[in-house]
Scaffold this motif. Structure first.
Motif, PDB file in Angstrom:
ATOM      1  N   ILE A 178       0.837  -1.203   0.000  1.00 45.50           N
ATOM      2  CA  ILE A 178       0.000   0.000   0.000  1.00 45.50           C
ATOM      3  C   ILE A 178       0.871   1.251   0.000  1.00 45.50           C
ATOM      4  N   GLY A 179       1.907   1.260   0.849  1.00 50.46           N
ATOM      5  CA  GLY A 179       2.814   2.399   0.892  1.00 50.46           C
ATOM      6  C   GLY A 179       3.494   2.644  -0.446  1.00 50.46           C
ATOM      7  N   PHE A 221     -10.660  -7.539  14.820  1.00 50.99           N
ATOM      8  CA  PHE A 221     -10.915  -8.859  14.249  1.00 50.99           C
ATOM      9  C   PHE A 221     -11.524  -8.708  12.868  1.00 50.99           C
ATOM     10  N   SER A 222     -10.904  -9.320  11.870  1.00 53.34           N
ATOM     11  CA  SER A 222     -11.440  -9.333  10.516  1.00 53.34           C
ATOM     12  C   SER A 222     -11.429 -10.759   9.999  1.00 53.34           C
ATOM     13  N   VAL A 223     -12.619 -11.323   9.868  1.00 55.28           N
ATOM     14  CA  VAL A 223     -12.741 -12.697   9.365  1.00 55.28           C
ATOM     15  C   VAL A 223     -12.206 -12.768   7.940  1.00 55.28           C
ATOM     16  N   GLN A 224     -12.592 -11.797   7.106  1.00 56.62           N
ATOM     17  CA  GLN A 224     -12.223 -11.840   5.693  1.00 56.62           C
ATOM     18  C   GLN A 224     -10.717 -11.743   5.474  1.00 56.62           C
ATOM     19  N   LEU A 225     -10.047 -10.900   6.267  1.00 58.15           N
ATOM     20  CA  LEU A 225      -8.600 -10.729   6.104  1.00 58.15           C
ATOM     21  C   LEU A 225      -7.802 -11.733   6.934  1.00 58.15           C
ATOM     22  N   GLY A 226      -8.464 -12.344   7.922  1.00 61.29           N
ATOM     23  CA  GLY A 226      -7.763 -13.261   8.811  1.00 61.29           C
ATOM     24  C   GLY A 226      -6.852 -12.541   9.791  1.00 61.29           C
ATOM     25  N   TRP A 227      -7.196 -11.299  10.136  1.00 65.92           N
ATOM     26  CA  TRP A 227      -6.377 -10.476  11.027  1.00 65.92           C
ATOM     27  C   TRP A 227      -7.025 -10.348  12.403  1.00 65.92           C
ATOM     28  N   LYS A 228      -6.182 -10.272  13.423  1.00 70.05           N
ATOM     29  CA  LYS A 228      -6.659 -10.084  14.782  1.00 70.05           C
ATOM     30  C   LYS A 228      -5.676  -9.209  15.550  1.00 70.05           C
ATOM     31  N   ASN A 229      -6.214  -8.139  16.168  1.00 72.86           N
ATOM     32  CA  ASN A 229      -5.407  -7.209  16.980  1.00 72.86           C
ATOM     33  C   ASN A 229      -4.184  -6.686  16.224  1.00 72.86           C
ATOM     34  N   VAL A 230      -4.443  -6.117  15.043  1.00 74.63           N
ATOM     35  CA  VAL A 230      -3.385  -5.548  14.202  1.00 74.63           C
ATOM     36  C   VAL A 230      -3.377  -4.029  14.365  1.00 74.63           C
ATOM     37  N   ALA A 231      -2.249  -3.479  14.790  1.00 74.35           N
ATOM     38  CA  ALA A 231      -2.121  -2.021  14.961  1.00 74.35           C
ATOM     39  C   ALA A 231      -1.866  -1.380  13.603  1.00 74.35           C
ATOM     40  N   LEU A 232      -2.883  -1.383  12.763  1.00 71.37           N
ATOM     41  CA  LEU A 232      -2.723  -0.995  11.368  1.00 71.37           C
ATOM     42  C   LEU A 232      -2.305   0.463  11.212  1.00 71.37           C
ATOM     43  N   ALA A 233      -2.957   1.377  11.937  1.00 66.38           N
ATOM     44  CA  ALA A 233      -2.652   2.804  11.790  1.00 66.38           C
ATOM     45  C   ALA A 233      -1.188   3.091  12.131  1.00 66.38           C
ATOM     46  N   GLU A 234      -0.723   2.511  13.215  1.00 62.53           N
ATOM     47  CA  GLU A 234       0.663   2.720  13.643  1.00 62.53           C
ATOM     48  C   GLU A 234       1.650   2.160  12.620  1.00 62.53           C
ATOM     49  N   LYS A 235       1.374   0.960  12.115  1.00 57.88           N
ATOM     50  CA  LYS A 235       2.271   0.310  11.164  1.00 57.88           C
ATOM     51  C   LYS A 235       2.332   1.071   9.834  1.00 57.88           C
ATOM     52  N   LEU A 236       1.160   1.498   9.345  1.00 59.82           N
ATOM     53  CA  LEU A 236       1.122   2.183   8.054  1.00 59.82           C
ATOM     54  C   LEU A 236       1.733   3.581   8.159  1.00 59.82           C
ATOM     55  N   LYS A 237       1.565   4.229   9.303  1.00 64.74           N
ATOM     56  CA  LYS A 237       2.209   5.535   9.504  1.00 64.74           C
ATOM     57  C   LYS A 237       3.729   5.394   9.494  1.00 64.74           C
ATOM     58  N   ALA A 238       4.238   4.314  10.099  1.00 65.14           N
ATOM     59  CA  ALA A 238       5.685   4.091  10.123  1.00 65.14           C
ATOM     60  C   ALA A 238       6.238   3.888   8.712  1.00 65.14           C
ATOM     61  N   ILE A 239       5.416   3.305   7.831  1.00 63.44           N
ATOM     62  CA  ILE A 239       5.841   3.044   6.455  1.00 63.44           C
ATOM     63  C   ILE A 239       5.766   4.307   5.593  1.00 63.44           C
ATOM     64  N   THR A 240       4.677   5.084   5.761  1.00 64.96           N
ATOM     65  CA  THR A 240       4.410   6.207   4.852  1.00 64.96           C
ATOM     66  C   THR A 240       4.774   7.572   5.429  1.00 64.96           C
ATOM     67  N   GLY A 241       4.752   7.696   6.748  1.00 63.95           N
ATOM     68  CA  GLY A 241       4.978   8.990   7.379  1.00 63.95           C
ATOM     69  C   GLY A 241       3.726   9.820   7.546  1.00 63.95           C
ATOM     70  N   TYR A 242       2.596   9.363   7.011  1.00 64.27           N
ATOM     71  CA  TYR A 242       1.340  10.106   7.119  1.00 64.27           C
ATOM     72  C   TYR A 242       0.508   9.630   8.312  1.00 64.27           C
ATOM     73  N   GLU A 243      -0.306  10.543   8.856  1.00 60.42           N
ATOM     74  CA  GLU A 243      -1.286  10.141   9.858  1.00 60.42           C
ATOM     75  C   GLU A 243      -2.307   9.202   9.213  1.00 60.42           C
ATOM     76  N   VAL A 244      -2.718   8.179   9.949  1.00 61.07           N
ATOM     77  CA  VAL A 244      -3.608   7.158   9.388  1.00 61.07           C
ATOM     78  C   VAL A 244      -4.841   7.004  10.270  1.00 61.07           C
ATOM     79  N   ALA A 245      -6.024   7.032   9.635  1.00 63.62           N
ATOM     80  CA  ALA A 245      -7.293   6.752  10.319  1.00 63.62           C
ATOM     81  C   ALA A 245      -7.896   5.509   9.690  1.00 63.62           C
TER      82      ALA A 245
END
Length: 385
Positions: free
Chosen positions: A124-125, A162-186
């Motif tokens: 995505i980044g 929790f996302s059944v479709q993605l198979g993800w659980k307790n993923v700090a997505l905003a923090e991880k994507l901000k670290a990759i891109t430098g942008y604030e993430v909602a």
């Protein structure tokens, strides 16, 4: 009043004025003050700040009737841009969105269902970087990224619970994507941001109580009341796809038996179809139905019946004035909209509620989540500024 409370009120007032100008432009300061109950001084201060920051421009227009000129305010659409991302099981859509929710550049690509969290976010980044460069986007105007995805989302902490479709659980997505891109993430649930987009730009304009239903890889709903998303205690309001229809029914990806979505979603329909003969795509199933193959007619007609039942249940629970049908099934096969609406009217909607609401197809179709996510990011930015 404590300084914290004063600062919060100032931010809320600023966001309120901004949203009124965005949705009702061109508009005068006096009209804003009348609508909000704020003093003319407060409105003028906020307008001056937004103008100085480059978000607003002033136009001279003749007011109706008296012939007097009054200064009206309008948005500078390109002053702020954000990135909207739709993250789905098989595909990712990315768009650059301006203040009015117009998509000025976009891309999409396939995602492997077993792709890791880190691989998904790194891609995505990289795609955002490629999209901005290929379209010569001024990254200085990009204020953040919004992501809409299926599942339970803690929108305040930026965590995919929790996302059944993605198979993800307790993923700090905003923090991880901000670290990759430098942008604030909602981040938020995909149907919630899609409903927000329909309220601001699509089929729900003018509605005070909208129920959005999504039928595709999963089944979900979202409710917008007076422009606000109904979230529930843990932002999981609307997970209607996991309500139990038959405790002895088919197994759902979530681990329970007999969930509503097992009678409607694409994965379940293809699983049932393959008991008869190999069917690779939902398009093949609908082709078999059009050809009159009885098993295909049965499977699709049963799904449409449960879609109508879902609408009745949501209408009985929430009493909306508008119901919007969306998702991959209605986007790919728009003919089913009329069939489901007819089933609702003739068979399934409780009689006292017939005629009290409109059923409409999504007007934003495939771009709704991207637009809603981008606007969500902008709302967060202006609320914090």
């Amino acid at each position: 009043m404590k300084k914290h409370d004063q600062d919060f009120m100032k931010r809320q007032n600023r966001l309120t004025v901004f949203e009124i100008i965005k949705s009702q432009q061109p508009i005068s300061r006096a009209a804003i003050a009348k609508q909000t109950g704020m003093s003319p001084t407060t409105v003028s201060r906020i307008v001056a700040e937004l103008t100085e920051e480059g978000y607003l421009l002033e136009t001279e227009q003749v007011s109706a009737g008296l012939g007097r000129k009054s200064t009206l305010l309008a948005m500078v659409d390109a002053a702020v841009l954000s990135v909207g991302v739709e993250l789905d099981r098989h595909r990712i859509h990315i768009g650059i969105v301006d203040i009015q929710g117009n998509v000025v550049a976009k891309t999409d690509y396939a995602r492997a269902t077993d792709e890791s969290v880190n691989a998904t976010l790194e891609r995505i980044g990289a795609e955002i970087d490629r999209l901005t460069k290929s379209n010569e986007i001024d990254c200085g105007r990009l204020i953040g990224i919004g992501v809409g995805l299926p599942g339970i989302v803690d929108n305040e902490k930026g965590v995919v619970v929790f996302s059944v479709q993605l198979g993800w659980k307790n993923v700090a997505l905003a923090e991880k994507l901000k670290a990759i891109t430098g942008y604030e993430v909602a981040i938020d649930n995909e149907l919630k941001v899609k409903a927000l987009a329909e309220h601001l730009k699509g089929a729900a304009i003018g509605s005070s109580r909208t129920a959005m239903l999504g039928f595709g890889n999963g089944v979900g709903s979202a409710l917008i009341v007076d422009g606000e998303i109904d979230r529930g205690k843990t932002n999981s309001a609307g997970e209607i796809g996991h309500t139990t229809i038959d405790p002895n029914g088919m197994m759902c990806d979530c681990g329970k038996a007999g969930c509503l979505q097992t009678y409607i979603n694409i994965h379940s329909l293809l699983s049932e179809a393959n008991k008869i003969r190999p069917v690779r795509t939902i398009e093949e199933l609908f082709e078999a139905r059009r050809a009159g193959e009885r098993w295909a007619v049965y499977l699709v007609d049963r799904a449409l019946m449960y879609m109508a039942i879902t609408i009745n249940n949501v209408v009985c629970m929430h009493n909306p004035d508008t119901v919007i049908m969306s998702g991959e099934l209605t986007d790919k096969f728009p003919e089913i909209y009329e069939e489901v609406a007819e089933l609702c009217i003739k068979r399934f909607v409780w009689e006292p509620l017939r005629g009290t609401f409109a059923i409409r197809p999504s007007e934003l179709s495939g771009q709704g989540v991207v637009i809603g996510s981008g606007l969500m990011s902008q709302n967060c930015f202006f609320a914090l500024e």
